[in-house]
Design a protein around this motif. Structure first.
Motif, PDB file in Angstrom:
ATOM      1  N   LEU A 193      -6.994   4.229   2.469  1.00  0.00           N
ATOM      2  CA  LEU A 193      -6.212   4.010   3.688  1.00  0.00           C
ATOM      3  C   LEU A 193      -7.149   4.227   4.855  1.00  0.00           C
ATOM      4  CD1 LEU A 193      -3.539   3.554   5.209  1.00  0.00           C
ATOM      5  CD2 LEU A 193      -3.066   5.986   4.947  1.00  0.00           C
ATOM      6  N   GLY A 194      -7.546   3.147   5.507  1.00  0.00           N
ATOM      7  CA  GLY A 194      -8.538   3.255   6.576  1.00  0.00           C
ATOM      8  C   GLY A 194      -9.831   3.761   5.976  1.00  0.00           C
ATOM      9  N   ASP A 195     -10.348   4.871   6.522  1.00  0.00           N
ATOM     10  CA  ASP A 195     -11.628   5.395   6.026  1.00  0.00           C
ATOM     11  C   ASP A 195     -11.441   6.463   4.962  1.00  0.00           C
ATOM     12  OD1 ASP A 195     -12.941   3.756   7.706  1.00  0.00           O
ATOM     13  OD2 ASP A 195     -13.016   5.226   9.365  1.00  0.00           O
ATOM     14  N   ARG A 225     -13.167  11.212   2.254  1.00  0.00           N
ATOM     15  CA  ARG A 225     -12.053  11.299   1.317  1.00  0.00           C
ATOM     16  C   ARG A 225     -11.237  12.535   1.710  1.00  0.00           C
ATOM     17  NH1 ARG A 225     -13.618  10.385  -4.809  1.00  0.00           N
ATOM     18  NH2 ARG A 225     -14.476   8.502  -3.868  1.00  0.00           N
ATOM     19  N   SER A 226      -9.909  12.360   1.755  1.00  0.00           N
ATOM     20  CA  SER A 226      -9.130  13.501   2.238  1.00  0.00           C
ATOM     21  C   SER A 226      -8.936  14.515   1.113  1.00  0.00           C
ATOM     22  CB  SER A 226      -7.768  13.033   2.767  1.00  0.00           C
ATOM     23  OG  SER A 226      -6.994  12.595   1.689  1.00  0.00           O
ATOM     24  N   MET A 263      -5.618  -4.278  -1.768  1.00  0.00           N
ATOM     25  CA  MET A 263      -5.657  -2.826  -1.617  1.00  0.00           C
ATOM     26  C   MET A 263      -6.717  -2.288  -2.549  1.00  0.00           C
ATOM     27  SD  MET A 263      -1.651  -1.805  -1.748  1.00  0.00           S
ATOM     28  CE  MET A 263      -1.703  -0.379  -0.683  1.00  0.00           C
ATOM     29  N   THR A 264      -7.380  -1.219  -2.121  1.00  0.00           N
ATOM     30  CA  THR A 264      -8.372  -0.606  -2.991  1.00  0.00           C
ATOM     31  C   THR A 264      -7.754   0.623  -3.633  1.00  0.00           C
ATOM     32  OG1 THR A 264     -10.058  -1.387  -1.499  1.00  0.00           O
ATOM     33  CG2 THR A 264     -10.719   0.269  -3.112  1.00  0.00           C
ATOM     34  N   VAL A 265      -7.595   0.531  -4.957  1.00  0.00           N
ATOM     35  CA  VAL A 265      -6.977   1.622  -5.692  1.00  0.00           C
ATOM     36  C   VAL A 265      -7.964   2.067  -6.752  1.00  0.00           C
ATOM     37  CG1 VAL A 265      -5.020   2.293  -7.123  1.00  0.00           C
ATOM     38  CG2 VAL A 265      -4.706   0.580  -5.324  1.00  0.00           C
ATOM     39  N   LYS A 297       3.592   2.034   5.111  1.00  0.00           N
ATOM     40  CA  LYS A 297       2.517   2.998   5.307  1.00  0.00           C
ATOM     41  C   LYS A 297       1.150   2.308   5.354  1.00  0.00           C
ATOM     42  CE  LYS A 297       0.619   7.122   2.981  1.00  0.00           C
ATOM     43  NZ  LYS A 297       0.863   8.038   1.840  1.00  0.00           N
ATOM     44  N   TYR A 298       0.936   1.329   4.459  1.00  0.00           N
ATOM     45  CA  TYR A 298      -0.384   0.721   4.371  1.00  0.00           C
ATOM     46  C   TYR A 298      -0.527  -0.532   5.225  1.00  0.00           C
ATOM     47  CZ  TYR A 298      -1.700   4.069   0.861  1.00  0.00           C
ATOM     48  OH  TYR A 298      -2.002   5.246   0.234  1.00  0.00           O
ATOM     49  N   PHE A 299       0.589  -1.206   5.473  1.00  0.00           N
ATOM     50  CA  PHE A 299       0.529  -2.419   6.300  1.00  0.00           C
ATOM     51  C   PHE A 299       1.581  -2.350   7.393  1.00  0.00           C
ATOM     52  CE2 PHE A 299      -0.661  -3.408   1.913  1.00  0.00           C
ATOM     53  CZ  PHE A 299      -1.969  -3.819   2.105  1.00  0.00           C
TER      54      PHE A 299
END
Lengths: 111, 867
Positions: free
Chosen positions: B192-194, B720-721, B253-255, B241-243
């Protein structure tokens, strides 16, 4: 003197007939009938009211209290369209009866 | 002297004898008479003659009244029911009675309102629990395949998950099964973003999933989902949330560092669905990862749902499929059967690896019973107060009967009173529910909204429930007093010696005993649930769960990251594993050991840990040694596994699990499931790439530990969170059903006691009021305040003592059966029952004392003055 039964039977067309000439209240209606019959129809005044109330319930007449400055408040009765129809039916019936009686009485008794 | 006005008044009075005339009618007659008199006077008559003449001409009134009555009789259908006027009259009398006896009316109203509020709230809770999975159009054809595994010397082992290869074989071999989907729960890292975010509510599903279940598509389409390996379906919430600003369909999406394409968006999953997801990936994607996967019969790990043909007979299909796994896997000990979809949420079988959204039928049952109990308590209050106060009402009844009221009429009158009261109570209760809804949601962990309450379909049901509740309560509470009061003999009540309310006193006592027994049982229940919760949270789990937090890491960097963390201040140790210590659900029957009977199938749980895990959790090693960093192909057993394998000298021996594994140690049994479960055999592997790290921190330096964790994380995993959890919070969640029950039980018990006390308070108030003269005379004759107090309280105290004798065994029995559901349970200690009894007794005494003291201290001169 007109008999009680006949009086009772004719009450409805008489009241409707009186009211067809214009709205009126109980005492005045009685007065009018007495005048017309020359005192020959035996009415107790009070018996008029149940009849008025019944006609009102049958929607043949309607009523409203009217208050004027110079007299007592009075409950005026007025004939409805339904009442006018009922009156013409009554009228036809009484005329029929009348014509039957007329014919019978005009015939000379045969030997 | 003739007075016209007086005469007219007298004349008019005659009309009053006749129901036929109303005010308007009488006025009409009066005006007629006056008009006539006026006319006659104007003709020259004097007042007296004119009056007489007008009256004579008006005629007799009775025949007129009879005529008029015929009109009224047929006035309208409404009036054809003479009882209608009586009903209104009854409600009028009821309202006046309440107003006159505000104190008792208040007690009744308060009790009924409190009782009904609870009933409504429990009704909401229960109907929501029962509504789970009812929204699927195909719900009657949908089933989940579940297993019963049979192991030597062990009870049946029910399992909710099935092997990968089961679904295709079921579909191919049984024509009754029209659709099938495998479902596994997933949690993945999304870009999600960075930063990377872990989404925990994911599923792998097959294309049939969306045909079988009703999760409506709002954007995009599911056509071609089956062949699109990297397709992903989002819930509206996740899409937003993502779009937030763009159409998600077709976006990438990158999963987990792989690309997925959004194919469709579905409505958010309702709360009352046992399956919960925010995104769904294509199960074919999983299968494509390794060609061996699709033929796996040995490992139970995913849910299998089937849709049966509408004409298929459930029992017949069950008989056909029972040996499906055994037929394909000769070593299997597993039977399978179909569990109806709508039974999953409240199912009473305790499946291993069941979904996390799981209700408990037992609580639905308990709360339903509690609701009935509490309603019963408030109805009993009403009955007791009404019959006790019958002496006051008896004169009224006597008089009514004397002048011709029939028994049914009287019953209707008293029922109107109770129904009126309950209608008011129902509306008040409804208002209370609306007010406390947010609080109730929090306690019951539900999301009821006012919109839902007033929504058309549901609102109609609510309204219907409310009306039924009002009628039912009114009838239940009012029927006995109504029958009792209407049976009063008029002669007794009108006699000056007076009617004594002794009748019905026996039943009143029984009802008080019932009330207090229920209250005591609820107190016992509350105390036991509360103590048991404390007990299980203090159970020696076999490890120390305090001061631990955990985080997910990428496997390849885990070791280096853990090493770095261990150097940080505030962090005492770091251990890695692939499981949560309280949810070890992986198990296999594929382990062999020396001396094992090859015919026997024994289920063994397993987990992988690194060399620091056991130390971090402070698990106790009974024999052998810990893992060290250079170990490979080694295992540590728990005591239970050692017992099952029956190895004399385990250290150094090898077990077989695809490859030989050397036993290096034995760890003391520790609890790795909820404490509802017993400890099972466990094999701990040495595992070099853990994905969960457990961090033991110094409680004094907790903030420092978190800060150092964050800093180290950012060095190792930039962009990465960091997400971390505290282990003791997980445990709180693990027992949250019990905690909710405990809280709810507390409220219910308090309310039950309150309602019962209120009833007792009213009864005592009335009893002392009745005996005020007796007390006065006793005082005059020299009775002391204390002896009077004793006299007044002993009656009711006796009743409470009897309730204790009734309630204690029932409480003991029911709580004992509740505790059977826990592998670890407290002893039912006597003091709990003692305390419950004492609480009930004290509350009853306090209730009784106030009135008794008031009466004992009253001035005899005042109460006796009227005699």
């Amino acid at each position: 003197m007109i008999s009680k039964n006949l009086t009772a039977a004719s009450t409805k067309p008489i009241i409707l007939g009186v009211l067809k000439q214009g709205k009126s209240y109980g005492y005045l209606i009685i007065k009018k009938i007495k005048e017309l019959s020359g005192g020959n129809m035996e009415w107790s005044d009070g018996m008029l009211y149940p009849v008025l109330h019944r006609l009102e319930k049958e929607k043949l007449i309607k009523s409203e209290w009217m208050i004027s400055d110079d007299s007592r408040p009075r409950k005026y009765y007025e004939i409805t369209e339904l009442g006018k129809e009922a009156l013409s039916v009554e009228k036809a019936q009484w005329t029929k009866v009348n014509s039957v009686l007329d014919q019978i009485w005009s015939v000379e008794p045969s030997n | 002297m003739f007075d016209l006005e007086t005469e007219i008044k007298n004349w008019l009075r005659q009309f009053r004898r006749h129901q036929a005339f109303n005010d308007g009618g009488r006025r009409e007659m009066e005006i007629h008479l006056r008009d006539h008199i006026e006319d006659l006077i104007s003709e020259g008559m004097d007042e007296r003659t004119a009056f007489n003449e007008a009256v004579k001409s008006f005629g007799e009134i009775p025949p007129m009244a009879d005529e008029e009555f015929l009109n009224i009789r047929s006035k309208s259908i409404f009036n054809l029911i003479p009882a209608n006027a009586m009903l209104v009259n009854n409600f009028k009398i009821a309202a006046r009675n309440f107003w006159k006896h505000k104190f008792y009316a208040f007690i009744n109203l308060f009790g009924l309102t409190a009782g009904l509020s609870i009933v409504f709230m429990i009704g909401l809770f229960v109907s929501d629990e029962l509504s789970y999975d009812q929204f699927h159009d195909n719900k009657d054809q949908l089933y989940r395949v579940v297993e019963n595994q049979y192991y030597e010397g062990q009870p049946v082992f029910p399992v909710a998950v099935t092997p990968t290869a089961l679904a295709p074989s079921l579909l191919a071999e049984h024509p009754e099964i029209t659709k099938i989907t495998r479902v596994s729960t997933e949690s993945d890292r999304f870009q999600l973003g960075d930063s990377k975010v872990v989404e925990a509510d994911g599923l792998y599903v097959e294309a049939a999933f969306f045909e079988m279940f009703t999760f409506p598509v709002t954007k995009g389409s599911l056509i071609g989902f089956k062949d699109q390996l990297n397709a992903i379906v989002l819930s509206e919430e996740l899409a937003q949330k993502y779009f937030p600003d763009s159409d998600p369909i077709g976006q990438t999406m990158t999963v987990n560092n792989e690309s997925f394409i959004v194919q469709a968006v579905v409505q958010d999953v309702p709360n009352n669905s046992h399956l919960n997801f925010t995104y769904a990936k294509n199960f074919e994607h999983y299968l494509a990862g390794d060609s061996a996967r699709s033929s796996n019969w040995g490992s139970n790990w995913l849910y299998t749902y089937v849709q049966l043909d509408e004409n298929a007979e459930f029992n017949t299909v069950n008989e056909k499929i029972i040996g499906q796994i055994k037929a394909h896997n000769e070593n299997s000990v597993t039977d399978i059967y179909l569990q109806p979809l709508t039974d999953i949420y409240l199912g009473e079988v305790d499946f291993t690896a069941d979904v996390s959204r799981k209700g408990q039928m037992i609580y639905v049952k308990i709360f339903s019973i509690v609701a009935i109990f509490i309603l019963l308590l408030s109805c009993i209050n009403f009955m007791n107060l009404s019959t006790a106060r019958s002496a006051k009402r008896a004169k009224e009844v006597g008089l009514r009967k004397t002048v011709g009221a029939s028994k049914p009429q009287l019953i209707i009158q008293f029922l109107s009173e109770s129904i009126l009261l309950s209608i008011v109570a129902v509306f008040l209760a409804f208002g209370i529910v609306v007010l406390v809804l947010p609080f109730f949601n929090q306690v019951a962990n539900k999301e009821f909204s006012l919109q839902l309450l007033f929504a058309s379909e549901f609102g109609f049901k609510v309204l219907l429930g409310v009306v039924v509740a009002a009628l039912f309560t009114g009838l239940a509470a009012g029927s006995y007093p109504a029958i009792f009061l209407s049976s009063v003999k008029p002669i007794l009540t009108l006699n000056s010696s007076g009617f004594k309310a002794k009748q019905g006193a026996g039943l009143r006592k029984v009802l008080v005993v019932v009330q207090f027994s229920i209250s005591v049982i609820l107190i016992i229940g509350t105390l036991v649930v509360y103590r048991q919760l404390e007990f299980i949270q203090g159970v020696d789990l076999g490890y120390n769960k305090e001061n631990l937090m955990y985080t997910f890491v990428l496997n390849d960097k885990a070791e280096a990251f853990a090493d770095e963390l261990r150097k940080q201040r505030g962090i005492q140790n770091v251990g890695g594993s692939n499981s949560h210590p309280a949810y070890i659900m992986r198990s296999t029957s594929g382990i062999d050991w020396p001396g094992k009977n090859p015919e026997e199938m024994i289920l063994i749980h397993y987990m992988g840990v690194d060399e620091n895990y056991l130390k971090t959790f402070e698990m106790e090693l009974l024999e052998g040694r810990h893992f060290n960093s250079s170990d490979s192909g080694v295992v540590i057993l728990n005591e239970k596994a050692l017992e099952v394998m029956n190895l004399d000298d385990p250290i150094g021996q090898s077990i077989q699990a695809g490859m030989p594994l050397r036993i290096v140690g034995v760890v003391k049994d520790f609890n790795f499931k909820s404490v509802h479960n017993d400890i099972e055999p466990l094999v701990i592997f040495k595992f070099n790439d853990p994905n969960r790290l457990y961090i033991k921190y110094d409680p004094v330096d907790r903030d420092l530990a978190v800060e150092n964790l964050t800093n180290t994380w950012n060095e190792f995993f930039p962009g990465r969170s960091l997400e971390y959890n505290f282990l003791d919070q997980d445990f709180t969640e693990l027992y949250q059903t019990e905690q909710r029950t405990s809280r709810l039980a507390t409220y219910f018990a308090v309310l039950a006691i309150l309602i019962s006390s209120l009833g007792l308070f009213g009864l005592v108030a009335y009893a002392t009021e009745q005996r005020s003269k007796e007390i006065g005379i006793r005082k005059v004759l020299g009775a002391s305040v204390s002896s009077l107090f004793l006299l007044l309280t002993s009656d009711f105290t006796k009743l409470v003592l009897i309730s204790l004798i009734v309630a204690l065994p029932i409480g003991w029995y029911s709580m004992d059966s509740w505790l059977q559901g826990f592998a670890y349970r407290m002893e039912l200690e006597l003091w709990i029952f003692g305390i419950s009894g004492i609480i009930a007794l004290l509350i009853a005494l306090a209730t009784v004392s106030y009135q008794s003291l008031k009466a004992s201290n009253s001035n005899p001169a005042k109460v006796l003055r009227t005699e």
